[in-house]
Design a protein around this motif. Structure first.
Motif, PDB file in Angstrom:
ATOM      1  N   MET A   1       0.853 -43.165  -2.966  1.00 56.93           N
ATOM      2  CA  MET A   1       1.276 -41.757  -2.987  1.00 56.93           C
ATOM      3  C   MET A   1       2.768 -41.642  -2.631  1.00 56.93           C
ATOM      4  SD  MET A   1      -1.173 -39.585  -3.693  1.00 56.93           S
ATOM      5  CE  MET A   1      -2.943 -39.482  -3.806  1.00 56.93           C
ATOM      6  N   THR A   2       3.418 -40.715  -3.269  1.00 54.63           N
ATOM      7  CA  THR A   2       4.835 -40.470  -3.007  1.00 54.63           C
ATOM      8  C   THR A   2       4.989 -38.993  -2.687  1.00 54.63           C
ATOM      9  OG1 THR A   2       5.426 -42.186  -4.595  1.00 54.63           O
ATOM     10  CG2 THR A   2       7.163 -40.624  -4.018  1.00 54.63           C
ATOM     11  N   GLN A   3       5.734 -38.689  -1.643  1.00 57.61           N
ATOM     12  CA  GLN A   3       5.913 -37.278  -1.325  1.00 57.61           C
ATOM     13  C   GLN A   3       7.052 -36.673  -2.145  1.00 57.61           C
ATOM     14  OE1 GLN A   3       7.475 -35.432   2.419  1.00 57.61           O
ATOM     15  NE2 GLN A   3       5.313 -34.918   2.715  1.00 57.61           N
ATOM     16  N   ILE A   4       6.772 -35.526  -2.728  1.00 58.95           N
ATOM     17  CA  ILE A   4       7.797 -34.838  -3.512  1.00 58.95           C
ATOM     18  C   ILE A   4       7.861 -33.378  -3.084  1.00 58.95           C
ATOM     19  CG2 ILE A   4       7.660 -36.262  -5.592  1.00 58.95           C
ATOM     20  CD1 ILE A   4       6.000 -33.227  -6.187  1.00 58.95           C
ATOM     21  N   SER A   5       8.996 -32.781  -3.403  1.00 57.60           N
ATOM     22  CA  SER A   5       9.168 -31.369  -3.113  1.00 57.60           C
ATOM     23  C   SER A   5       9.792 -30.729  -4.350  1.00 57.60           C
ATOM     24  CB  SER A   5      10.090 -31.263  -1.892  1.00 57.60           C
ATOM     25  OG  SER A   5      10.300 -29.924  -1.586  1.00 57.60           O
ATOM     26  N   VAL A   6       9.078 -29.823  -4.962  1.00 52.00           N
ATOM     27  CA  VAL A   6       9.550 -29.206  -6.208  1.00 52.00           C
ATOM     28  C   VAL A   6       9.452 -27.692  -6.086  1.00 52.00           C
ATOM     29  CG1 VAL A   6       9.397 -29.379  -8.723  1.00 52.00           C
ATOM     30  CG2 VAL A   6       8.171 -31.016  -7.313  1.00 52.00           C
ATOM     31  N   THR A   7      10.459 -27.010  -6.616  1.00 53.83           N
ATOM     32  CA  THR A   7      10.403 -25.552  -6.613  1.00 53.83           C
ATOM     33  C   THR A   7       9.934 -25.090  -7.977  1.00 53.83           C
ATOM     34  OG1 THR A   7      12.182 -25.493  -5.015  1.00 53.83           O
ATOM     35  CG2 THR A   7      11.747 -23.445  -6.199  1.00 53.83           C
ATOM     36  N   ILE A   8       8.781 -24.425  -7.987  1.00 53.54           N
ATOM     37  CA  ILE A   8       8.202 -24.000  -9.260  1.00 53.54           C
ATOM     38  C   ILE A   8       8.098 -22.483  -9.289  1.00 53.54           C
ATOM     39  CG2 ILE A   8       6.126 -24.114 -10.706  1.00 53.54           C
ATOM     40  CD1 ILE A   8       5.936 -27.064  -9.547  1.00 53.54           C
TER      41      ILE A   8
ATOM     42  N   VAL B   1       3.132 -32.362 -16.348  1.00 54.60           N
ATOM     43  CA  VAL B   1       2.185 -31.398 -16.925  1.00 54.60           C
ATOM     44  C   VAL B   1       0.862 -31.405 -16.163  1.00 54.60           C
ATOM     45  CG1 VAL B   1       1.195 -32.905 -18.740  1.00 54.60           C
ATOM     46  CG2 VAL B   1       1.296 -30.431 -19.077  1.00 54.60           C
ATOM     47  N   HIS B   2       0.421 -32.565 -15.702  1.00 55.62           N
ATOM     48  CA  HIS B   2      -0.828 -32.624 -14.927  1.00 55.62           C
ATOM     49  C   HIS B   2      -0.633 -32.034 -13.536  1.00 55.62           C
ATOM     50  CE1 HIS B   2      -2.950 -34.699 -17.998  1.00 55.62           C
ATOM     51  NE2 HIS B   2      -2.175 -35.752 -17.975  1.00 55.62           N
ATOM     52  N   PHE B   3       0.541 -32.265 -12.967  1.00 54.83           N
ATOM     53  CA  PHE B   3       0.834 -31.663 -11.660  1.00 54.83           C
ATOM     54  C   PHE B   3       0.731 -30.140 -11.765  1.00 54.83           C
ATOM     55  CE2 PHE B   3       3.992 -30.137  -8.480  1.00 54.83           C
ATOM     56  CZ  PHE B   3       3.337 -30.587  -7.332  1.00 54.83           C
ATOM     57  N   LEU B   4       1.341 -29.581 -12.799  1.00 57.99           N
ATOM     58  CA  LEU B   4       1.317 -28.126 -12.979  1.00 57.99           C
ATOM     59  C   LEU B   4      -0.105 -27.626 -13.213  1.00 57.99           C
ATOM     60  CD1 LEU B   4       4.394 -27.814 -15.377  1.00 57.99           C
ATOM     61  CD2 LEU B   4       4.303 -27.102 -12.973  1.00 57.99           C
ATOM     62  N   ARG B   5      -0.800 -28.269 -14.122  1.00 57.38           N
ATOM     63  CA  ARG B   5      -2.116 -27.767 -14.535  1.00 57.38           C
ATOM     64  C   ARG B   5      -3.213 -28.072 -13.513  1.00 57.38           C
ATOM     65  NH1 ARG B   5      -3.292 -26.338 -19.615  1.00 57.38           N
ATOM     66  NH2 ARG B   5      -5.400 -27.100 -19.228  1.00 57.38           N
TER      67      ARG B   5
ATOM     68  N   GLY C   1      -0.906 -22.344 -17.813  1.00 52.73           N
ATOM     69  CA  GLY C   1      -0.204 -21.766 -18.966  1.00 52.73           C
ATOM     70  C   GLY C   1       0.482 -22.836 -19.788  1.00 52.73           C
ATOM     71  N   THR C   2       0.904 -23.905 -19.141  1.00 48.98           N
ATOM     72  CA  THR C   2       1.548 -25.016 -19.845  1.00 48.98           C
ATOM     73  C   THR C   2       0.458 -25.865 -20.494  1.00 48.98           C
ATOM     74  OG1 THR C   2       3.297 -25.002 -18.186  1.00 48.98           O
ATOM     75  CG2 THR C   2       3.130 -26.958 -19.571  1.00 48.98           C
ATOM     76  N   ASN C   3       0.497 -25.998 -21.810  1.00 44.57           N
ATOM     77  CA  ASN C   3      -0.582 -26.684 -22.534  1.00 44.57           C
ATOM     78  C   ASN C   3      -0.252 -28.131 -22.847  1.00 44.57           C
ATOM     79  OD1 ASN C   3      -2.309 -24.532 -22.579  1.00 44.57           O
ATOM     80  ND2 ASN C   3      -1.572 -23.732 -24.544  1.00 44.57           N
ATOM     81  N   ILE C   4      -1.308 -28.884 -23.156  1.00 45.33           N
ATOM     82  CA  ILE C   4      -1.157 -30.252 -23.674  1.00 45.33           C
ATOM     83  C   ILE C   4      -1.710 -30.237 -25.089  1.00 45.33           C
ATOM     84  CG2 ILE C   4      -1.842 -32.662 -23.431  1.00 45.33           C
ATOM     85  CD1 ILE C   4      -2.314 -32.118 -20.445  1.00 45.33           C
ATOM     86  N   GLY C   5      -0.858 -30.565 -26.059  1.00 47.38           N
ATOM     87  CA  GLY C   5      -1.306 -30.474 -27.448  1.00 47.38           C
ATOM     88  C   GLY C   5      -1.356 -31.797 -28.173  1.00 47.38           C
ATOM     89  N   CYS C   6      -0.849 -32.875 -27.545  1.00 46.67           N
ATOM     90  CA  CYS C   6      -0.811 -34.145 -28.265  1.00 46.67           C
ATOM     91  C   CYS C   6      -0.747 -35.275 -27.257  1.00 46.67           C
ATOM     92  CB  CYS C   6       0.422 -34.213 -29.189  1.00 46.67           C
ATOM     93  SG  CYS C   6       1.988 -34.380 -28.291  1.00 46.67           S
ATOM     94  N   ASP C   7      -0.846 -36.514 -27.738  1.00 44.00           N
ATOM     95  CA  ASP C   7      -0.620 -37.631 -26.831  1.00 44.00           C
ATOM     96  C   ASP C   7       0.552 -38.483 -27.300  1.00 44.00           C
ATOM     97  OD1 ASP C   7      -1.748 -38.844 -28.997  1.00 44.00           O
ATOM     98  OD2 ASP C   7      -3.591 -39.453 -27.997  1.00 44.00           O
ATOM     99  N   THR C   8       1.437 -37.883 -28.095  1.00 42.16           N
ATOM    100  CA  THR C   8       2.565 -38.640 -28.630  1.00 42.16           C
ATOM    101  C   THR C   8       3.921 -38.000 -28.303  1.00 42.16           C
ATOM    102  OG1 THR C   8       2.204 -37.450 -30.699  1.00 42.16           O
ATOM    103  CG2 THR C   8       1.287 -39.669 -30.558  1.00 42.16           C
ATOM    104  N   SER C   9       3.934 -37.022 -27.404  1.00 40.75           N
ATOM    105  CA  SER C   9       5.175 -36.350 -26.979  1.00 40.75           C
ATOM    106  C   SER C   9       5.887 -35.628 -28.107  1.00 40.75           C
ATOM    107  CB  SER C   9       6.153 -37.341 -26.324  1.00 40.75           C
ATOM    108  OG  SER C   9       5.474 -38.295 -25.571  1.00 40.75           O
TER     109      SER C   9
END
Ligand SMILES: Cc1cc2nc3c(=O)[nH]c(=O)nc-3n(C[C@H](O)[C@H](O)[C@H](O)COP(=O)(O)OP(=O)(O)OC[C@H]3O[C@@H](n4cnc5c(N)ncnc54)[C@H](O)[C@@H]3O)c2cc1C
Ligand code: FES
Ligand code: FES
Lengths: 273, 157
Positions: B1-8, B24-28, B35-43
């Protein structure tokens, strides 16, 4: 879509990045726009990731004595917006992927990954760029012709970091033209030309395992052939290792190389004035 | 585990994450900002586009640890005081969506695209949205929406 597990280290200096690499192995992480997608697809599982993305000293474009130095962490968006780099380089950077990719992807990551469908290796090959590499033992410089050695292969050693790429500031008129994959925008065929006086340097990529100079085109140009005839000579420079896939066959790409070399030469000539 | 601090969206979160956690997984999954979707696995599709320190990026090709210390804006952060952002309103007014799956990413990419360009052309919009794929609309109404919002925003954000 999750990358495999890895140990994560973040470097705060070039020396620390090199020390971490020697100690733990694994892969450097710059923008992550080649490494993370290939990890997501489980095509890479480096075990250890050393994040060099915050080494701000490696980010930026500067001019010194007739050359332009592009730090390894300079993003494609920064290159595309730069008035200091040769036109072919800005033109190629602006054609990479899409705006989101250009905001994260870096020049150093692009050339180190050496995807045959990348754009920058072709331009750097035509420009005769110099690659500045560092290990814990010291630095060395490698010419573009020796840097790209194969499919996803470069002269970079296991524990070596690319610091920067230098190119001539005023090489003459230069241009890059590409036939893009319509989904990813990666190059199926890319052609770069640099025209100065009666000589030209020309390189192709996308259809070859790595970017290559085109000696037959260059000789035809120097011998006074016009754009059409010089471009047609590219067929003599393409061996039997032309890449093909579901998007475009090898034969189609070979024909398209003639077209895109022609466009690159014509644009470079008009820019040479 | 790594500690992070993000302003969202203006709020700072300090969390332990596995280094392999994609933004994207952190957000979802961690913050339930779906609201942020995942539509593909190829970026390639752009459905996951968010703003990272003011730049449009694909959050499926970004690790959360790379966003440590940064400011992130997602589609949830665009509206203010119950009022849709002009880009959201323009998509509504111009029928810029059908199923809506690509829409959050389209809107996040489009808001950055039109910054400083109130008179952006159709061609520039199409080229600038190359990183965002829509399976429904045929893009016509997306272009119309973005153009309307650009005029409305007058070059601002
Ligand atoms: C959807 C999409 C479309 C794209 N389209 C194109 C395109 O049209 N044309 C194109 O050219 N590219 C394209 N790319 C690739 C993009 O340009 C990448 O950003 C680039 O290839 C890698 O740069 P990066 O900073 O993201 O590197 P990373 O992914 O972080 O690293 C890539 C590799 O290089 C190594 N590395 C990185 N920096 C260094 C360094 N300084 N020294 C030594 N090794 C290093 C890493 O260890 C890793 O193995 C696309 C990518 C995506 C996701
Ligand atoms: S989910 Fe990120 S680009 Fe498709
Ligand atoms: S509205 Fe359905 S994918 Fe765009």
């Amino acid at each position: 879509m999750y990358p495999p597990k890895f140990e994560y280290y973040r470097a705060s200096s070039v020396a620390e990045a090199l020390a971490l690499k020697q100690q733990h192995g694994g892969k450097f992480l710059a923008g992550g726009h080649s490494l993370i997608p290939v990890m997501n697809l489980r095509l890479a599982d480096p075990g250890v990731v050393i994040d060099i993305g915050r080494l701000s000293g490696l980010k930026g474009i500067s001019r010194e004595n007739g050359t332009v130095r592009i730090g390894a962490l300079t993003t494609h968006a920064m290159v595309a917006a730069s008035a200091d780099v040769p036109q072919a380089l800005a033109e190629a950077a602006a054609l990479i992927g899409d705006p989101q990719v250009r905001n994260r992807g870096t020049v150093g990551g692009n050339v180190s990954h050496a995807d045959p469908a990348s754009d920058l290796p072709t331009v750097f090959t035509a420009l005769g760029a110099t690659f500045h590499l560092q290990t814990a033992a010291g630095t060395r410089q490698v010419a573009a012709a020796d840097f790209f050695t194969g499919l996803f292969e470069t002269a970079l050693g296991e524990d070596e970091l690319l610091l920067a790429v230098t190119v001539p500031a005023n090489p003459g008129g230069s241009a890059y033209k590409k036939l893009s994959n319509p989904a990813s925008r990666y190059a199926m065929v890319g052609a770069a030309a640099v025209v100065s006086g009666s000589s030209a340097t020309v390189a192709v990529g996308g259809l070859t395992p790595h970017a290559r100079r085109c000696p037959s085109v260059e000789a035809a140009w120097a011998g006074g052939s016009g754009v059409e005839a010089a471009a047609a000579a590219v067929l003599n420079d393409l061996g039997d290792d032309i890449l093909g896939d579901i998007h475009a066959s090898a034969d189609y790409r070979r024909q398209m190389a003639v077209v895109y070399v022609k466009r690159a030469l014509a644009a470079a000539q008009s820019r040479a004035g | 585990m790594t500690q992070i601090s993000v302003t969202i969206n203006g709020k700072t979160y300090t969390k332990d994450v596995e280094p392999r956690t994609l933004l994207v997984h952190f957000l979802r999954d961690h913050l339930e900002l779906t609201g942020t979707n995942i539509g593909c696995d190829t970026s390639q599709c752009g459905a996951c586009t968010v703003h990272l320190d003011g730049l449009a990026v694909k959050s499926c090709a970004t690790l959360t640890v790379q966003a440590d210390g940064a400011a992130v804006t997602t589609i949830e952060g665009l509206a203010s005081n119950g009022q849709l952002h002009p880009m959201q309103q323009a998509f509504w007014d111009n029928h810029g969506l059908q199923c809506g799956y690509c829409t959050p990413g389209m809107i996040m990419a489009a808001t950055k695209l039109v910054e400083g360009r109130p008179e952006i052309s159709d061609d520039e919009i199409r080229h600038g949205l190359e990183g965002n794929i829509c399976r429904c609309t045929g893009y016509e109404n997306i272009v119309r929406s973005v153009k309307a919002a650009a005029a409305q925003m007058g070059g601002g954000v």
